[in-house]
Design a protein around this motif. Structure first.
Motif, PDB file in Angstrom:
ATOM      1  N   UNK A 250     -26.119  99.294  16.503  1.00 30.99           N
ATOM      2  CA  UNK A 250     -26.906  98.762  17.735  1.00 30.99           C
ATOM      3  C   UNK A 250     -28.303  98.224  17.204  1.00 30.99           C
ATOM      4  N   UNK A 251     -28.462  97.980  16.076  1.00 27.40           N
ATOM      5  CA  UNK A 251     -29.690  97.573  15.442  1.00 27.40           C
ATOM      6  C   UNK A 251     -29.774  95.976  15.524  1.00 27.40           C
ATOM      7  N   UNK A 252     -30.866  95.263  16.333  1.00 24.49           N
ATOM      8  CA  UNK A 252     -30.779  93.921  16.192  1.00 24.49           C
ATOM      9  C   UNK A 252     -30.979  93.444  14.876  1.00 24.49           C
ATOM     10  N   UNK A 253     -31.423  94.072  13.981  1.00 26.55           N
ATOM     11  CA  UNK A 253     -31.652  93.932  12.380  1.00 26.55           C
ATOM     12  C   UNK A 253     -30.529  93.936  11.502  1.00 26.55           C
ATOM     13  N   UNK A 254     -29.484  94.388  12.158  1.00 23.86           N
ATOM     14  CA  UNK A 254     -28.225  94.753  11.332  1.00 23.86           C
ATOM     15  C   UNK A 254     -27.819  93.888  10.321  1.00 23.86           C
ATOM     16  N   UNK A 255     -27.783  92.599  10.771  1.00 22.16           N
ATOM     17  CA  UNK A 255     -27.579  91.620   9.602  1.00 22.16           C
ATOM     18  C   UNK A 255     -28.532  91.466   8.499  1.00 22.16           C
ATOM     19  N   UNK A 256     -29.646  91.706   8.760  1.00 19.78           N
ATOM     20  CA  UNK A 256     -30.535  91.611   7.824  1.00 19.78           C
ATOM     21  C   UNK A 256     -30.345  92.641   6.568  1.00 19.78           C
ATOM     22  N   UNK A 257     -29.950  93.876   7.220  1.00 23.16           N
ATOM     23  CA  UNK A 257     -29.704  94.843   5.984  1.00 23.16           C
ATOM     24  C   UNK A 257     -28.219  94.598   5.473  1.00 23.16           C
ATOM     25  N   UNK A 258     -27.229  93.950   5.992  1.00 25.07           N
ATOM     26  CA  UNK A 258     -26.179  93.837   5.631  1.00 25.07           C
ATOM     27  C   UNK A 258     -26.040  92.672   4.697  1.00 25.07           C
ATOM     28  N   UNK A 259     -26.995  91.569   4.928  1.00 21.67           N
ATOM     29  CA  UNK A 259     -27.026  90.284   3.884  1.00 21.67           C
ATOM     30  C   UNK A 259     -27.837  90.943   2.739  1.00 21.67           C
ATOM     31  N   UNK A 260     -28.710  91.500   3.067  1.00 20.55           N
ATOM     32  CA  UNK A 260     -29.622  91.787   1.782  1.00 20.55           C
ATOM     33  C   UNK A 260     -28.816  92.866   0.838  1.00 20.55           C
ATOM     34  N   UNK A 261     -27.841  93.407   1.353  1.00 19.80           N
ATOM     35  CA  UNK A 261     -27.040  94.485   0.523  1.00 19.80           C
ATOM     36  C   UNK A 261     -26.002  93.731  -0.180  1.00 19.80           C
ATOM     37  N   UNK A 262     -25.308  92.595   0.456  1.00 22.36           N
ATOM     38  CA  UNK A 262     -24.643  91.997  -0.353  1.00 22.36           C
ATOM     39  C   UNK A 262     -25.347  91.057  -1.595  1.00 22.36           C
ATOM     40  N   UNK A 263     -26.483  90.569  -1.094  1.00 22.29           N
ATOM     41  CA  UNK A 263     -27.264  89.662  -2.057  1.00 22.29           C
ATOM     42  C   UNK A 263     -27.820  90.518  -3.173  1.00 22.29           C
ATOM     43  N   UNK A 264     -28.102  91.845  -2.941  1.00 22.09           N
ATOM     44  CA  UNK A 264     -28.437  92.784  -4.097  1.00 22.09           C
ATOM     45  C   UNK A 264     -27.381  92.944  -4.890  1.00 22.09           C
ATOM     46  N   UNK A 265     -26.075  93.473  -4.421  1.00 25.40           N
ATOM     47  CA  UNK A 265     -25.165  93.489  -5.155  1.00 25.40           C
ATOM     48  C   UNK A 265     -24.424  92.479  -6.041  1.00 25.40           C
ATOM     49  N   UNK A 266     -24.562  91.169  -5.473  1.00 26.32           N
ATOM     50  CA  UNK A 266     -24.352  90.170  -6.230  1.00 26.32           C
ATOM     51  C   UNK A 266     -25.218  90.039  -7.430  1.00 26.32           C
ATOM     52  N   UNK A 267     -26.462  90.320  -7.255  1.00 23.43           N
ATOM     53  CA  UNK A 267     -27.374  90.063  -8.113  1.00 23.43           C
ATOM     54  C   UNK A 267     -27.162  91.138  -9.461  1.00 23.43           C
ATOM     55  N   UNK A 268     -26.443  92.073  -9.176  1.00 26.24           N
ATOM     56  CA  UNK A 268     -26.387  93.170  -9.774  1.00 26.24           C
ATOM     57  C   UNK A 268     -27.087  94.526  -9.702  1.00 26.24           C
ATOM     58  N   UNK A 269     -27.831  94.580  -8.841  1.00 25.26           N
ATOM     59  CA  UNK A 269     -28.714  95.612  -8.411  1.00 25.26           C
ATOM     60  C   UNK A 269     -28.088  96.810  -7.957  1.00 25.26           C
ATOM     61  N   UNK A 270     -28.420  97.885  -8.286  1.00 27.57           N
ATOM     62  CA  UNK A 270     -27.793  99.071  -7.482  1.00 27.57           C
ATOM     63  C   UNK A 270     -28.416  99.178  -6.092  1.00 27.57           C
ATOM     64  N   UNK A 271     -27.678  99.052  -4.956  1.00 30.91           N
ATOM     65  CA  UNK A 271     -28.030  98.928  -3.655  1.00 30.91           C
ATOM     66  C   UNK A 271     -26.815  99.812  -2.786  1.00 30.91           C
ATOM     67  N   UNK A 272     -27.567 100.645  -1.894  1.00 28.17           N
ATOM     68  CA  UNK A 272     -26.863 101.397  -1.001  1.00 28.17           C
ATOM     69  C   UNK A 272     -27.149 100.993   0.427  1.00 28.17           C
ATOM     70  N   UNK A 273     -26.050 100.738   1.185  1.00 25.00           N
ATOM     71  CA  UNK A 273     -26.275 100.350   2.482  1.00 25.00           C
ATOM     72  C   UNK A 273     -25.720 101.432   3.627  1.00 25.00           C
ATOM     73  N   UNK A 274     -26.447 102.318   4.268  1.00 26.96           N
ATOM     74  CA  UNK A 274     -26.073 103.154   5.146  1.00 26.96           C
ATOM     75  C   UNK A 274     -26.240 102.861   6.650  1.00 26.96           C
ATOM     76  N   UNK A 275     -25.347 102.803   7.444  1.00 24.33           N
ATOM     77  CA  UNK A 275     -25.206 102.216   9.033  1.00 24.33           C
ATOM     78  C   UNK A 275     -24.734 103.278   9.869  1.00 24.33           C
ATOM     79  N   UNK A 276     -25.560 103.627  10.894  1.00 25.84           N
ATOM     80  CA  UNK A 276     -25.309 104.852  11.516  1.00 25.84           C
ATOM     81  C   UNK A 276     -24.705 104.383  12.877  1.00 25.84           C
ATOM     82  N   UNK A 277     -23.761 104.965  13.462  1.00 27.88           N
ATOM     83  CA  UNK A 277     -22.553 104.590  14.543  1.00 27.88           C
ATOM     84  C   UNK A 277     -23.721 104.612  15.882  1.00 27.88           C
TER      85      UNK A 277
END
Length: 305
Positions: A250-277
Motif C-alpha cells: 500500500x506504499x504509493x512509492x512501490x513502483x519506485x522500488x520495484x523498477x529500481x530493483x529490476x534495473x539494478x538486477x539487469x545491471x548485474x548489481x546485487x539487489x534485494x527487494x522486500x515488500x510487506x503486505x
C-alpha cells in the motif's frame, strides 16, 4: 480498456489484509492525512511557514519517543554540514565494523532541524544496531537542488577521511532514498511520478494521500525532473554497491522500488527487494511486528556485506 489506454474501475471497498497484525491494522484505520492546497511555487514565504510548521509538529510528535530511545546522540559536523552521530547503548550495538550514513526523508522539504534529525538518526541506529551519522541537509525554498545533494556528498566525503568506503552503509528513507546510494527504504526515486503505483495505490496509502509534484518542482527549482541526479531511477546504476530496497503493497512509492530493483538486477548489481503486505509508505510507525521484521532484514543485510 479505453481509447487512452487506461482502465476504469468502479468504486470499491478494500478490506485490510487478514494476515496483518492488529497493531498494523490500527495504523491502516487512521484517518488519511489532509491534502490542502500548497503555496504557489513563487511564494517562498508561504513555503517557509509550511516547512517550519511541519517540522515543529514532527518534532513535537516524536519528542516522547525520542526520550526513550536507547541511543546517545551527539552533534558533529561533517564537511561543515550539520550532522548527528547516534550510538546504540549497550547490547543494542550489534557491531562496530559497519557504520550507517543516513539521509532523512520528508519529500525533500521536511524532516530537518536538530530535533528531527537527532530522532531519525537515533531510530536508524537502533534499527540497524550500528553507529549512524544523520545529515541535516539544506532544503527549499532557500536551498533547492542541488543543495541537498551537495551537502550529502560533502558530509560523505568527510566521513571517508575516518571510515573506509567498504565499511559505510548509505541509508535513505523516502526522499532520503533519492539522495542515497544503497539500502533504500521506500525510496522516492522518480520525481516524475511515472510508476504504476502512483495511480493504483492512490487512496490506499495512509501516509501519502496525494502525489508530491508541487514539492518535487519546488525542490528541482526549474531543473528537469527526469535528470538522473533528481530521479536516480533514470541514471546509470552499473556501479551501485549491493542494495536493499523496501516497500509495502500500500506504499504509493512501490513502483519506485520495484523498477529500481529490476534495473539494478539487469545491471548485474546485487539487489534485494522486500515488500510487506499492506504496508503504507515508510512503514507502520516503527512499533508493529511488521516494522520489527523490516529492522531484522536491515541488520541481516548489513551483516552480509
Amino acid at each position: 480498456m479505453t481509447s487512452d489506454d487506461t482502465v476504469e474501475l468502479a468504486a470499491r471497498r478494500v478490506p485490510y489484509p487478514a494476515a496483518l497484525s492488529e497493531a498494523a491494522k490500527a495504523v491502516l484505520a487512521m484517518p488519511r492525512p489532509a491534502t490542502g492546497a500548497y503555496p504557489a511555487l513563487t511564494d517562498k514565504d508561504g513555503w517557509r511557514r509550511l516547512i517550519a510548521a511541519r517540522n515543529a509538529a514532527s518534532a513535537e510528535m516524536s519528542a516522547p519517543f525520542a526520550a526513550r530511545l536507547k541511543a546517545d546522540v551527539a552533534a558533529r559536523p561533517l564537511g561543515e554540514v550539520p550532522t548527528y552521530v547516534a550510538t546504540p547503548r549497550d547490547e543494542r550495538l550489534l557491531g562496530d565494523h559497519h557504520v550507517v550514513f543516513d539521509i532523512h526523508g520528508g519529500a525533500l522539504l521536511f524532516g530537518g532541524g536538530e530535533a528531527n534529525v537527532r530522532f531519525s538518526t537515533a531510530a536508524i541506529a537502533l534499527r540497524t544496531g550500528r553507529v549512524a551519522y544523520g545529515v541535516d541537509y539544506r532544503t527549499p525554498p532557500d536551498g533547492p537542488y542541488p543543495a541537498a545533494l551537495d551537502d550529502c556528498v560533502a558530509a560523505y566525503r568527510a566521513l571517508l577521511d575516518e571510515v573506509p568506503a567498504e565499511r559505510i552503509v548509505v541509508s535513505g528513507t523516502s526522499a532520503g532514498g533519492n539522495l542515497a546510494a544503497a539500502l533504500l527504504l521506500t525510496p522516492e526515486l522518480d520525481l516524475t511520478e511515472s510508476g504504476d503505483s502512483f495511480d493504483t495505490l492512490m487512496g490506499l496509502d495512509v501516509v501519502l494521500a496525494a502525489r508530491l509534484m508541487e514539492m518535487n518542482l519546488l525542490y528541482a527549482d526549474g531543473a528537469d525532473l527526469a535528470d538522473p541526479y533528481l530521479s536516480p531511477l533514470f541514471g546509470d546504476v552499473a556501479g551501485f554497491p549491493p542494495t536493499l530496497l523496501q516497500a509495502g503493497t500500500r506504499d504509493l512509492f512501490l513502483s519506485n522500488a520495484v523498477r529500481m530493483h529490476r534495473k539494478l538486477r539487469a545491471a548485474g548489481v546485487r539487489a534485494e527487494l522486500h515488500v510487506w503486505e499492506g504496508m503504507p509508505h515508510a512503514g507502520f510507525g516503527g512499533l508493529t511486528p511488521e516494522d520489527r521484521e523490516v529492522s531484522q532484514e536491515l541488520r541481516a543485510f548489513i551483516a552480509s556485506l
